[in-house]
Design a protein around this motif. Structure first.
Motif, PDB file in Angstrom:
ATOM      1  N   ALA A 121       0.839  -1.207   0.000  1.00 37.56           N
ATOM      2  CA  ALA A 121       0.000   0.000   0.000  1.00 37.56           C
ATOM      3  C   ALA A 121       0.869   1.250   0.000  1.00 37.56           C
ATOM      4  CB  ALA A 121      -0.916  -0.014   1.222  1.00 37.56           C
ATOM      5  N   TYR A 122       1.944   1.221   0.811  1.00 40.77           N
ATOM      6  CA  TYR A 122       2.883   2.357   0.876  1.00 40.77           C
ATOM      7  C   TYR A 122       3.486   2.613  -0.501  1.00 40.77           C
ATOM      8  CZ  TYR A 122       7.143   4.955   2.091  1.00 40.77           C
ATOM      9  OH  TYR A 122       8.134   5.891   2.165  1.00 40.77           O
ATOM     10  N   LEU A 123       4.013   1.544  -1.124  1.00 50.33           N
ATOM     11  CA  LEU A 123       4.668   1.699  -2.418  1.00 50.33           C
ATOM     12  C   LEU A 123       3.678   2.120  -3.497  1.00 50.33           C
ATOM     13  CD1 LEU A 123       7.349   1.471  -3.873  1.00 50.33           C
ATOM     14  CD2 LEU A 123       6.866  -0.948  -4.306  1.00 50.33           C
ATOM     15  N   THR A 124       2.468   1.612  -3.429  1.00 54.16           N
ATOM     16  CA  THR A 124       1.446   1.995  -4.406  1.00 54.16           C
ATOM     17  C   THR A 124       1.141   3.486  -4.316  1.00 54.16           C
ATOM     18  OG1 THR A 124       0.447  -0.208  -4.337  1.00 54.16           O
ATOM     19  CG2 THR A 124      -0.924   1.599  -5.168  1.00 54.16           C
ATOM     20  N   LEU A 125       0.985   3.988  -3.085  1.00 57.51           N
ATOM     21  CA  LEU A 125       0.724   5.420  -2.908  1.00 57.51           C
ATOM     22  C   LEU A 125       1.885   6.257  -3.428  1.00 57.51           C
ATOM     23  CD1 LEU A 125      -0.893   7.800  -1.784  1.00 57.51           C
ATOM     24  CD2 LEU A 125       0.154   7.356   0.456  1.00 57.51           C
ATOM     25  N   TYR A 126       3.102   5.874  -3.067  1.00 60.65           N
ATOM     26  CA  TYR A 126       4.279   6.659  -3.477  1.00 60.65           C
ATOM     27  C   TYR A 126       4.459   6.633  -4.993  1.00 60.65           C
ATOM     28  CZ  TYR A 126       9.111   8.028  -4.207  1.00 60.65           C
ATOM     29  OH  TYR A 126      10.253   8.645  -4.670  1.00 60.65           O
ATOM     30  N   VAL A 127       4.388   5.435  -5.581  1.00 61.71           N
ATOM     31  CA  VAL A 127       4.617   5.333  -7.026  1.00 61.71           C
ATOM     32  C   VAL A 127       3.506   6.034  -7.800  1.00 61.71           C
ATOM     33  CG1 VAL A 127       4.784   3.729  -8.962  1.00 61.71           C
ATOM     34  CG2 VAL A 127       5.962   3.231  -6.834  1.00 61.71           C
ATOM     35  N   THR A 128       2.281   5.968  -7.302  1.00 64.35           N
ATOM     36  CA  THR A 128       1.181   6.666  -7.971  1.00 64.35           C
ATOM     37  C   THR A 128       1.425   8.177  -7.978  1.00 64.35           C
ATOM     38  OG1 THR A 128      -0.399   4.946  -7.328  1.00 64.35           O
ATOM     39  CG2 THR A 128      -1.302   7.092  -7.956  1.00 64.35           C
ATOM     40  N   ALA A 129       1.764   8.717  -6.789  1.00 67.78           N
ATOM     41  CA  ALA A 129       2.045  10.154  -6.700  1.00 67.78           C
ATOM     42  C   ALA A 129       3.253  10.531  -7.558  1.00 67.78           C
ATOM     43  CB  ALA A 129       2.289  10.543  -5.246  1.00 67.78           C
ATOM     44  N   TYR A 130       4.282   9.705  -7.513  1.00 67.02           N
ATOM     45  CA  TYR A 130       5.504   9.952  -8.283  1.00 67.02           C
ATOM     46  C   TYR A 130       5.222   9.949  -9.783  1.00 67.02           C
ATOM     47  CZ  TYR A 130      10.404   9.365  -9.719  1.00 67.02           C
ATOM     48  OH  TYR A 130      11.639   9.527 -10.296  1.00 67.02           O
ATOM     49  N   THR A 131       4.502   8.939 -10.232  1.00 68.32           N
ATOM     50  CA  THR A 131       4.221   8.816 -11.665  1.00 68.32           C
ATOM     51  C   THR A 131       3.333   9.955 -12.160  1.00 68.32           C
ATOM     52  OG1 THR A 131       4.366   6.407 -11.450  1.00 68.32           O
ATOM     53  CG2 THR A 131       3.327   7.271 -13.445  1.00 68.32           C
ATOM     54  N   ILE A 132       2.285  10.265 -11.393  1.00 68.32           N
ATOM     55  CA  ILE A 132       1.400  11.372 -11.786  1.00 68.32           C
ATOM     56  C   ILE A 132       2.184  12.680 -11.841  1.00 68.32           C
ATOM     57  CG2 ILE A 132      -0.547  12.797 -11.031  1.00 68.32           C
ATOM     58  CD1 ILE A 132      -1.844  10.244  -9.974  1.00 68.32           C
ATOM     59  N   GLY A 133       3.040  12.895 -10.831  1.00 69.24           N
ATOM     60  CA  GLY A 133       3.837  14.117 -10.807  1.00 69.24           C
ATOM     61  C   GLY A 133       4.757  14.226 -12.004  1.00 69.24           C
ATOM     62  N   GLU A 134       5.428  13.140 -12.370  1.00 70.42           N
ATOM     63  CA  GLU A 134       6.344  13.174 -13.510  1.00 70.42           C
ATOM     64  C   GLU A 134       5.596  13.326 -14.831  1.00 70.42           C
ATOM     65  OE1 GLU A 134       9.327  13.623 -13.167  1.00 70.42           O
ATOM     66  OE2 GLU A 134       9.931  12.815 -11.229  1.00 70.42           O
ATOM     67  N   LEU A 135       4.436  12.679 -14.957  1.00 72.57           N
ATOM     68  CA  LEU A 135       3.642  12.822 -16.185  1.00 72.57           C
ATOM     69  C   LEU A 135       3.153  14.252 -16.361  1.00 72.57           C
ATOM     70  CD1 LEU A 135       1.559   9.506 -16.150  1.00 72.57           C
ATOM     71  CD2 LEU A 135       3.335  10.137 -17.798  1.00 72.57           C
ATOM     72  N   PHE A 136       2.638  14.840 -15.260  1.00 78.05           N
ATOM     73  CA  PHE A 136       2.210  16.235 -15.323  1.00 78.05           C
ATOM     74  C   PHE A 136       3.392  17.144 -15.660  1.00 78.05           C
ATOM     75  CE2 PHE A 136      -1.791  15.069 -13.339  1.00 78.05           C
ATOM     76  CZ  PHE A 136      -2.652  16.053 -13.787  1.00 78.05           C
ATOM     77  N   LEU A 137       4.551  16.845 -15.068  1.00 76.16           N
ATOM     78  CA  LEU A 137       5.742  17.660 -15.306  1.00 76.16           C
ATOM     79  C   LEU A 137       6.160  17.606 -16.766  1.00 76.16           C
ATOM     80  CD1 LEU A 137       8.069  19.355 -14.123  1.00 76.16           C
ATOM     81  CD2 LEU A 137       9.290  17.220 -13.694  1.00 76.16           C
TER      82      LEU A 137
END
Length: 402
Positions: free
Chosen positions: A144-160
């Motif tokens: 659950a921890y990794l899913t939350l982090y990777v989701t936020a990370y991926t969304i942030g990089e895609l938006f960037l």
């Protein structure tokens, strides 16, 4: 791989932060500059906290095993939010940018809070600075921890990546376009890290491992982060390079005007602006090359005013004929004639001889258009270059600069 790449990324982040820190005091009211400096600081902290010696040190100091994980990844989430703040202020009106910035920062803090809660639910065991993800891959709370982090990370990089490509097309500055495209490229490369981490979650559910992909994940993460940081730095380095070039030009102009200034000062020392009554704080300002150059230009203009009443039309006519015969024309001609007029006017004042009223004239370059401060300096430099080399002068004629 992590302990090899992270120190390099840390150096890049800290050098970038120091480079930006120079401009932060002068841009205190610019949220984008502050957020960009925070990006480099947070990036450096994330790399520092993930290096094995620092990881082990924090475990001993804070008494919590693997505490570097939420601290480092919290820094990453925060810097992703700060990057969006930078792009929001660069691409939107201030009112809209403030609203969206609060949303991005709020979302970042919410994700960080979620990561801390989920990390607290993990069963603390031995430190694992190298293989933390592989060790906890089968833990449900870590999934659950990794899913939350990777989701936020991926969304942030895609938006960037998307926002940078969009702003790059709209920007009129070449350095900004290049920098944003490098940032977009770096954000795209980091998606390789996201893909491996998503694979870790899926592999854990099927009791398999992606151990052989760890090197690829760290390479994508670090190389992408370095490209992103370099891209953010490109406009700043370009601006600072232009600033350095301008400063060098000011120094060269200051010393280039010395001969012209000495010519006037030798006959009219009263042109020197006094600073003996200026307080200490103001004297420090007078040491700046911009102030010294501006002051020298004013004193030369004062010198021109002093000898203006000694300018003979016959001297101007003879000088123009002579320099036209040499092939000079336009601004170069007027500068050469003005140099001759200056020397002749100074000599006439020293002898106390003035031309008849009907023989008075203006400096040949008096009609030259100067729209910017450095245009006026360039006009004076053109005159100075046509002066003969100055002979050695007595010490009392040498100006002691503040």
């Amino acid at each position: 791989m992590k302990d090899l790449l992270h120190p390099i990324s840390l150096v890049v982040a800290m050098l970038g932060f120091l480079c930006l820190l120079r401009d932060v005091p002068t841009r205190r009211k610019d949220p984008a500059s502050t957020a960009l400096a925070a990006v480099f600081l947070l990036s450096g902290l994330s790399f520092l906290l993930s290096i094995t010696p620092m990881w082990n040190y924090l475990d001993r100091m804070l008494g919590t095993v693997n505490i570097s994980v939420p601290l480092a990844q919290g820094c990453v989430v925060a810097l992703l939010a700060c990057q969006q703040v930078v792009l929001t202020y660069w691409g939107s009106p201030p009112e809209v940018a403030r609203q969206w910035s609060r949303r991005w920062l709020g979302a970042g803090f919410a994700v960080i809070a979620g990561l801390l809660v989920l990390f607290a639910l993990l069963t603390p065991r031995a430190p694992h600075p190298i293989d933390f993800t592989l060790y906890y891959a089968h833990d449900d709370w870590y999934a659950a921890y990794l899913t939350l982090y990777v989701t936020a990370y991926t969304i942030g990089e895609l938006f960037l990546a998307n926002a940078c490509w969009r702003l790059a097309r709209r920007s009129t500055r070449g350095s900004v376009r290049v920098g944003l495209r490098i940032v977009a490229l770096g954000a795209t490369v980091t998606l390789g890290y996201s893909a491996v981490r998503i694979g870790n979650v899926i592999a854990g559910a099927f009791d398999t491992s992606l151990a052989e992909w760890e090197g690829f994940a760290w390479t994508c993460g670090d190389v992408g982060a370095m490209l992103t940081l370099i891209g953010w730095l490109v406009p700043t380095i370009s601006d600072q390079a232009q600033s350095v070039q301008y400063r060098i030009k000011q120094y060269r102009s200051y010393y280039g005007l010395r001969s012209l200034w000495l010519a006037f000062y030798s006959e009219a020392p009263e042109i020197e602006l006094p600073i003996d009554r200026v307080d200490l704080a103001q004297r420090r300002r007078f040491r700046r090359i911009s102030i010294r150059l501006y002051r020298r230009a004013i004193e030369i203009r004062d010198g021109r005013f002093v000898i203006r009443q000694y300018l003979d039309a016959a001297v101007r006519e003879a000088s123009e004929a002579h320099h036209r015969a040499r092939g000079l024309h336009g601004q170069e001609l007027s500068a050469a004639v003005t140099a001759d007029q200056t020397l002749a006017g100074i000599a006439a004042r020293a002898e106390g001889t003035r031309p008849a009223p009907d023989q008075l004239t203006e400096f040949a370059d008096s009609e030259r258009q100067t729209s910017r401060p450095m245009d006026d300096i360039d006009a004076l430099l053109d005159v100075a270059r046509h002066l003969p080399r100055q002979p050695a002068r007595a010490p009392h004629l040498e100006r002691v600069s503040a």
